[in-house]
Design a protein around this motif. Structure first.
Motif, PDB file in Angstrom:
ATOM      1  N   ARG A   1       0.906  -1.150  -0.008  1.00  0.00           N
ATOM      2  CA  ARG A   1       0.049  -0.032   0.099  1.00  0.00           C
ATOM      3  C   ARG A   1       0.876   1.285   0.089  1.00  0.00           C
ATOM      4  NH1 ARG A   1      -4.685   1.119  -1.452  1.00  0.00           N
ATOM      5  NH2 ARG A   1      -3.172   1.656  -3.087  1.00  0.00           N
ATOM      6  N   LYS A   2       2.008   1.325   0.825  1.00  0.00           N
ATOM      7  CA  LYS A   2       2.829   2.496   0.830  1.00  0.00           C
ATOM      8  C   LYS A   2       3.478   2.738  -0.344  1.00  0.00           C
ATOM      9  CE  LYS A   2       6.595   4.040   4.311  1.00  0.00           C
ATOM     10  NZ  LYS A   2       7.458   3.705   5.044  1.00  0.00           N
ATOM     11  N   SER A   3       3.656   1.740  -1.126  1.00  0.00           N
ATOM     12  CA  SER A   3       4.574   1.749  -2.366  1.00  0.00           C
ATOM     13  C   SER A   3       3.827   2.005  -3.579  1.00  0.00           C
ATOM     14  CB  SER A   3       5.225   0.503  -2.540  1.00  0.00           C
ATOM     15  OG  SER A   3       5.924   0.254  -1.380  1.00  0.00           O
ATOM     16  N   ASN A   4       2.094   1.792  -3.474  1.00  0.00           N
ATOM     17  CA  ASN A   4       1.467   1.870  -4.834  1.00  0.00           C
ATOM     18  C   ASN A   4       0.122   2.697  -4.556  1.00  0.00           C
ATOM     19  OD1 ASN A   4       2.722  -0.188  -6.721  1.00  0.00           O
ATOM     20  ND2 ASN A   4       2.552  -1.113  -4.602  1.00  0.00           N
ATOM     21  N   SER A   5      -0.066   3.427  -5.587  1.00  0.00           N
ATOM     22  CA  SER A   5      -1.413   4.386  -5.497  1.00  0.00           C
ATOM     23  C   SER A   5      -2.416   3.790  -6.285  1.00  0.00           C
ATOM     24  CB  SER A   5      -1.126   5.769  -5.820  1.00  0.00           C
ATOM     25  OG  SER A   5      -0.532   5.875  -7.177  1.00  0.00           O
ATOM     26  N   ILE A   6      -2.540   2.456  -6.854  1.00  0.00           N
ATOM     27  CA  ILE A   6      -3.463   1.910  -7.575  1.00  0.00           C
ATOM     28  C   ILE A   6      -4.329   1.137  -6.909  1.00  0.00           C
ATOM     29  CG2 ILE A   6      -1.855   1.798  -9.974  1.00  0.00           C
ATOM     30  CD1 ILE A   6      -1.609  -1.052  -9.283  1.00  0.00           C
ATOM     31  N   PRO A   7      -5.709   0.660  -7.303  1.00  0.00           N
ATOM     32  CA  PRO A   7      -6.630   0.154  -6.374  1.00  0.00           C
ATOM     33  C   PRO A   7      -5.965  -1.120  -6.062  1.00  0.00           C
ATOM     34  CG  PRO A   7      -7.593   0.866  -8.399  1.00  0.00           C
ATOM     35  CD  PRO A   7      -6.172   1.158  -8.445  1.00  0.00           C
ATOM     36  N   MET A   8      -6.153  -1.543  -4.671  1.00  0.00           N
ATOM     37  CA  MET A   8      -5.776  -2.601  -3.942  1.00  0.00           C
ATOM     38  C   MET A   8      -6.738  -3.480  -3.259  1.00  0.00           C
ATOM     39  SD  MET A   8      -1.964  -1.772  -2.207  1.00  0.00           S
ATOM     40  CE  MET A   8      -2.133  -3.188  -1.186  1.00  0.00           C
ATOM     41  N   LEU A   9      -7.026  -4.755  -3.621  1.00  0.00           N
ATOM     42  CA  LEU A   9      -7.818  -5.804  -3.064  1.00  0.00           C
ATOM     43  C   LEU A   9      -7.231  -6.492  -1.905  1.00  0.00           C
ATOM     44  CD1 LEU A   9     -10.374  -7.865  -3.061  1.00  0.00           C
ATOM     45  CD2 LEU A   9      -8.792  -9.190  -4.759  1.00  0.00           C
ATOM     46  N   ARG A  10      -7.642  -6.475  -0.739  1.00  0.00           N
ATOM     47  CA  ARG A  10      -6.999  -7.313   0.107  1.00  0.00           C
ATOM     48  C   ARG A  10      -7.743  -8.598   0.145  1.00  0.00           C
ATOM     49  NH1 ARG A  10      -8.640  -7.582   6.963  1.00  0.00           N
ATOM     50  NH2 ARG A  10      -7.101  -9.192   7.442  1.00  0.00           N
ATOM     51  N   LYS A  11      -6.818  -9.456   0.003  1.00  0.00           N
ATOM     52  CA  LYS A  11      -7.379 -10.846  -0.256  1.00  0.00           C
ATOM     53  C   LYS A  11      -7.307 -11.776   0.817  1.00  0.00           C
ATOM     54  CE  LYS A  11      -8.312 -14.163  -3.874  1.00  0.00           C
ATOM     55  NZ  LYS A  11      -7.140 -14.745  -4.608  1.00  0.00           N
ATOM     56  N   ASP A  12      -8.251 -12.207   1.468  1.00  0.00           N
ATOM     57  CA  ASP A  12      -8.442 -12.871   2.591  1.00  0.00           C
ATOM     58  C   ASP A  12      -9.836 -13.476   2.895  1.00  0.00           C
ATOM     59  OD1 ASP A  12      -7.758 -13.779   5.350  1.00  0.00           O
ATOM     60  OD2 ASP A  12      -6.410 -12.199   5.784  1.00  0.00           O
ATOM     61  N   PHE A  13      -9.974 -14.386   3.894  1.00  0.00           N
ATOM     62  CA  PHE A  13     -11.391 -14.887   4.040  1.00  0.00           C
ATOM     63  C   PHE A  13     -11.950 -14.060   5.127  1.00  0.00           C
ATOM     64  CE2 PHE A  13      -8.240 -17.711   2.606  1.00  0.00           C
ATOM     65  CZ  PHE A  13      -8.868 -18.357   1.577  1.00  0.00           C
TER      66      PHE A  13
END
Length: 261
Positions: free
Chosen positions: A107-119
């Protein structure tokens, strides 16, 4: 118990421990909790590079160890530089080998959309996801009741995040068509048997409205498969192992996108 039941049971225990350590108010006080989010849905809709969500994962129950020593900053920045539509970063350590700092560093290194992949099994994780700076959360239809899917979706939207609903069969799709999800994933891999069937996903995609942003997940191991799925109405592709099994995942990602253009 199948692997999904095992993971869910473990996740419930993990969340209870986290709740005892970090209160809701602690999460809400985190610097990223009030940060603006980036729309993965819009990024995929406007993509000219194939609508790829590139995943960072170290291992999986289906494939075992994939790339345990990968550098999360190097790989995710490389994905972003390859012009992917978004990033997916695993945060489960027990079954997927995630390190505690993986999501934070990405997150700190990127400004594009991020999905948190977990259950996701508890609303606590939705609040936690916002505190981590997630733009999108994953909700797996197979492990959640309709009531949970509705309340988790509502909470995520209230917090400004998007919802990626994962389905794997006809019942899971038809029962949840009224859910206001932002992206809908169809998993090519049967989570009970681990068998991969692209044909099954293509058939299931026909059940969805044309307006749905359809994402193909798992088992995409070639340009040919991706093109077949695209020709059958898929808007985006969540790809992890195909990239991560390489010494340089980002380079593999870049090459695939160049072939698509």
């Amino acid at each position: 118990m199948n692997i999904l039941d095992t993971i869910k049971a473990q996740k419930v225990k993990e969340v209870e421990l986290l709740k005892a350590q970090f209160s809701y108010s602690f999460l809400e006080e985190q610097p990223l909790f009030n940060s603006a989010t980036h729309s993965m849905k819009k990024a995929i809709e406007s993509s000219v590079t194939g609508g790829i969500i590139a995943e960072f994962k170290r291992k999986s129950p289906a494939k075992g160890n994939i790339n345990l020593e990968a550098n999360v900053v190097e790989v995710t920045q490389g994905y972003a530089n390859a012009a992917v539509s978004g990033l997916s970063v695993l945060t489960d350590s027990e079954f997927f080998g995630a390190q505690k700092t993986d999501f934070r560093l990405a997150r700190k290194s990127n400004s594009i959309p991020m999905l948190r992949k977990d259950f996701m099994v508890d609303e606590y994780q939705i609040i936690q996801s916002k505190a981590m700076g997630a733009d999108v959360i994953l909700l797996i239809a197979k492990i959640l009741s309709k009531k949970q899917l509705q309340s988790f979706t509502h909470l995520a939207h209230e917090l400004g995040m998007e919802v990626f609903l994962e389905t794997q069969n006809e019942v899971e799709i038809l029962e949840n068509l009224d859910l206001p999800f932002d992206l809908i994933g169809i998993n090519n891999r049967n989570l009970n048997s681990f068998e991969v069937s692209v044909e099954n996903s293509i058939k299931l995609a026909q059940l969805l409205p044309k307006s749905s942003i359809k994402i193909a997940e798992s088992g995409i191991q070639s340009l040919k498969t991706l093109q077949l799925l695209k020709a059958n109405g898929f808007n985006g592709f969540l790809i992890g192992e195909y990239f991560m099994k390489e010494r340089n995942p980002a380079e593999k990602c870049k090459k695939l996108i160049q072939q698509l253009l």
